[in-house]
Motif scaffolding. Structure first.
Motif, PDB file in Angstrom:
ATOM      1  N   LEU A   6       0.852  -1.189   0.000  1.00 31.14           N
ATOM      2  CA  LEU A   6       0.000   0.000   0.000  1.00 31.14           C
ATOM      3  C   LEU A   6       0.890   1.243   0.000  1.00 31.14           C
ATOM      4  O   LEU A   6       1.065   1.894   1.047  1.00 31.14           O
ATOM      5  CB  LEU A   6      -0.908  -0.009   1.238  1.00 31.14           C
ATOM      6  CG  LEU A   6      -1.891  -1.187   1.348  1.00 31.14           C
ATOM      7  CD1 LEU A   6      -2.559  -1.201   2.703  1.00 31.14           C
ATOM      8  CD2 LEU A   6      -2.941  -1.088   0.237  1.00 31.14           C
ATOM      9  N   PRO A   7       1.488   1.596  -1.134  1.00 35.59           N
ATOM     10  CA  PRO A   7       2.342   2.789  -1.163  1.00 35.59           C
ATOM     11  C   PRO A   7       1.553   4.046  -0.843  1.00 35.59           C
ATOM     12  O   PRO A   7       0.463   4.253  -1.382  1.00 35.59           O
ATOM     13  CB  PRO A   7       2.864   2.801  -2.612  1.00 35.59           C
ATOM     14  CG  PRO A   7       1.941   1.931  -3.386  1.00 35.59           C
ATOM     15  CD  PRO A   7       1.399   0.920  -2.432  1.00 35.59           C
ATOM     16  N   GLY A   8       2.101   4.838   0.050  1.00 33.42           N
ATOM     17  CA  GLY A   8       1.386   6.035   0.489  1.00 33.42           C
ATOM     18  C   GLY A   8       0.446   5.774   1.648  1.00 33.42           C
ATOM     19  O   GLY A   8      -0.181   6.713   2.155  1.00 33.42           O
ATOM     20  N   GLY A   9       0.338   4.493   2.073  1.00 35.23           N
ATOM     21  CA  GLY A   9      -0.523   4.158   3.196  1.00 35.23           C
ATOM     22  C   GLY A   9       0.104   4.531   4.528  1.00 35.23           C
ATOM     23  O   GLY A   9       1.175   5.143   4.597  1.00 35.23           O
ATOM     24  N   THR A  10      -0.556   4.091   5.600  1.00 29.69           N
ATOM     25  CA  THR A  10      -0.100   4.479   6.938  1.00 29.69           C
ATOM     26  C   THR A  10       1.309   3.962   7.229  1.00 29.69           C
ATOM     27  O   THR A  10       2.178   4.707   7.698  1.00 29.69           O
ATOM     28  CB  THR A  10      -1.081   3.930   7.995  1.00 29.69           C
ATOM     29  OG1 THR A  10      -2.399   4.413   7.702  1.00 29.69           O
ATOM     30  CG2 THR A  10      -0.674   4.387   9.377  1.00 29.69           C
ATOM     31  N   VAL A  11       1.547   2.672   6.943  1.00 29.00           N
ATOM     32  CA  VAL A  11       2.870   2.089   7.213  1.00 29.00           C
ATOM     33  C   VAL A  11       3.940   2.784   6.377  1.00 29.00           C
ATOM     34  O   VAL A  11       5.024   3.129   6.879  1.00 29.00           O
ATOM     35  CB  VAL A  11       2.839   0.573   6.932  1.00 29.00           C
ATOM     36  CG1 VAL A  11       4.239  -0.028   7.098  1.00 29.00           C
ATOM     37  CG2 VAL A  11       1.865  -0.122   7.854  1.00 29.00           C
ATOM     38  N   ASP A  12       3.648   2.994   5.105  1.00 29.79           N
ATOM     39  CA  ASP A  12       4.635   3.618   4.223  1.00 29.79           C
ATOM     40  C   ASP A  12       4.948   5.046   4.673  1.00 29.79           C
ATOM     41  O   ASP A  12       6.116   5.471   4.691  1.00 29.79           O
ATOM     42  CB  ASP A  12       4.099   3.611   2.793  1.00 29.79           C
ATOM     43  CG  ASP A  12       5.159   3.963   1.780  1.00 29.79           C
ATOM     44  OD1 ASP A  12       6.354   3.718   2.058  1.00 29.79           O
ATOM     45  OD2 ASP A  12       4.823   4.482   0.704  1.00 29.79           O
ATOM     46  N   ARG A  13       3.915   5.801   5.059  1.00 27.00           N
ATOM     47  CA  ARG A  13       4.138   7.208   5.433  1.00 27.00           C
ATOM     48  C   ARG A  13       4.892   7.346   6.745  1.00 27.00           C
ATOM     49  O   ARG A  13       5.657   8.298   6.920  1.00 27.00           O
ATOM     50  CB  ARG A  13       2.782   7.927   5.527  1.00 27.00           C
ATOM     51  CG  ARG A  13       2.195   8.278   4.171  1.00 27.00           C
ATOM     52  CD  ARG A  13       0.978   9.171   4.280  1.00 27.00           C
ATOM     53  NE  ARG A  13      -0.179   8.439   4.776  1.00 27.00           N
ATOM     54  CZ  ARG A  13      -0.712   8.606   5.982  1.00 27.00           C
ATOM     55  NH1 ARG A  13      -0.186   9.476   6.817  1.00 27.00           N
ATOM     56  NH2 ARG A  13      -1.762   7.917   6.364  1.00 27.00           N
ATOM     57  N   TRP A  14       4.709   6.397   7.680  1.00 21.90           N
ATOM     58  CA  TRP A  14       5.348   6.523   8.985  1.00 21.90           C
ATOM     59  C   TRP A  14       6.672   5.785   9.074  1.00 21.90           C
ATOM     60  O   TRP A  14       7.612   6.256   9.721  1.00 21.90           O
ATOM     61  CB  TRP A  14       4.399   6.016  10.083  1.00 21.90           C
ATOM     62  CG  TRP A  14       3.287   6.953  10.365  1.00 21.90           C
ATOM     63  CD1 TRP A  14       2.021   6.912   9.840  1.00 21.90           C
ATOM     64  CD2 TRP A  14       3.334   8.113  11.204  1.00 21.90           C
ATOM     65  NE1 TRP A  14       1.276   7.959  10.309  1.00 21.90           N
ATOM     66  CE2 TRP A  14       2.054   8.715  11.154  1.00 21.90           C
ATOM     67  CE3 TRP A  14       4.321   8.691  11.995  1.00 21.90           C
ATOM     68  CZ2 TRP A  14       1.753   9.863  11.866  1.00 21.90           C
ATOM     69  CZ3 TRP A  14       4.012   9.836  12.705  1.00 21.90           C
ATOM     70  CH2 TRP A  14       2.749  10.421  12.634  1.00 21.90           C
TER      71      TRP A  14
END
Length: 284
Positions: free
Chosen positions: A90-98
């Motif tokens: 999930l690029p841009g998702g919660t995990v990626d953003r944090w």
């Protein structure tokens, strides 16, 4: 060595015997030939400051270094790959953003900086873990207590080593997952409605194993370098700390033997990992 305080006060005969013990008699070619013959026979030299053979010292220190490497490897491989898969799905998702900014920051820190920060945080400001050594001054009586003491002393050095290497596998898994997510077999699996966990493990995770093994082969040299700095910061009695003491003592026999020994160790480890990669590639 012959110009230090260790040789002060020795007579000419004693200096000659010391030179012979250190392999410094004859011309350069004959010295190199004698050292090469000794290497072929497993003789890495003799450390006069430690009053022991170089091979014996290295075999004593190697298990401590191996404990740190074996403890850190599952953390940075599994942790980096799992978070990288999640960020890549999930690029841009919660995990990626944090997680991506945090891992980027960790990747920019030299290994000794991360070790010093962990030492400061959990050894001084919040003193819950030992800051130096591999065992307490007064070891526990039983084997279980001794093992727990060793594990407790290894927590901070292991974490310092793992945090430094985690970024390599995180960015690898993230990039590979972005590519795999567009492949037909993954798109078909999603269309058939398989569970997200099966998609992560059976379709993406297993496809990442050859790439992770190849990256592990590249990581070994950097890992050995990083563990030297970590051992020096935590005064951990591994090969890195032994080499550091050899530099301070100008113990050239030990330094030379340690370099040869560690080079052989890295080559052997790379050969094993490369063999695994070739085996997996043949199986498809």
């Amino acid at each position: 060595m012959l110009s230090t305080d260790l040789a002060r006060g020795l007579g000419s005969g004693e200096l000659d015997r010391l030179q012979g013990r250190m392999g410094l008699t004859g011309d350069i070619a004959s010295q190199v030939w004698r050292y090469a013959k000794g290497l072929w026979a497993g003789d890495l030299g003799y450390s006069i400051p430690h009053a022991a053979s170089v091979l014996q010292l290295l075999l004593t220190a190697l298990p401590w270094t191996g404990l740190l490497i074996l403890g850190a490897t599952p953390i940075f491989v599994i942790g980096g790959v799992l978070t990288g898969i999640e960020a890549g799905r999930l690029p841009g998702g919660t995990v990626d953003r944090w997680v991506t900014p945090v891992v980027t920051l960790l990747a920019s820190l030299p290994p000794f900086t991360g070790a010093v920060l962990l030492l400061l945080a959990f050894g001084i400001l919040w003193p819950v873990l030992p800051t130096a050594g591999a065992e307490p001054l007064l070891p526990a009586a039983g084997p279980v207590g001794g093992a727990l003491d060793i594990m407790r002393h290894a927590i901070l050095p292991t974490l310092a080593l793992a945090l430094h290497e985690l970024a390599r596998f995180y960015f690898l898994a993230r990039a590979e997952t972005l590519t795999l997510a567009q492949r037909d077999f993954v798109l078909n699996a999603r269309a058939r409605g398989i569970s997200p966990w099966r998609l992560r493990w059976a379709y993406i995770g297993l496809s990442l194993i050859p790439a992770c093994l190849s990256r592990l082969s590249d990581t070994l040299t950097g890992l050995i370098t990083a563990v030297f700095f970590v051992e020096i910061v935590f005064s951990y009695p591994g090969t890195g700390y032994l080499i550091y003491s050899a530099i301070l003592d100008r113990d050239y026999d030990l330094l030379q033997g340690a370099v040869v020994f560690m080079a052989a160790f890295v080559l052997l480890a790379n050969w094993i990992v490369d063999g695994l990669v070739i085996h997996l590639a043949r199986r498809g």
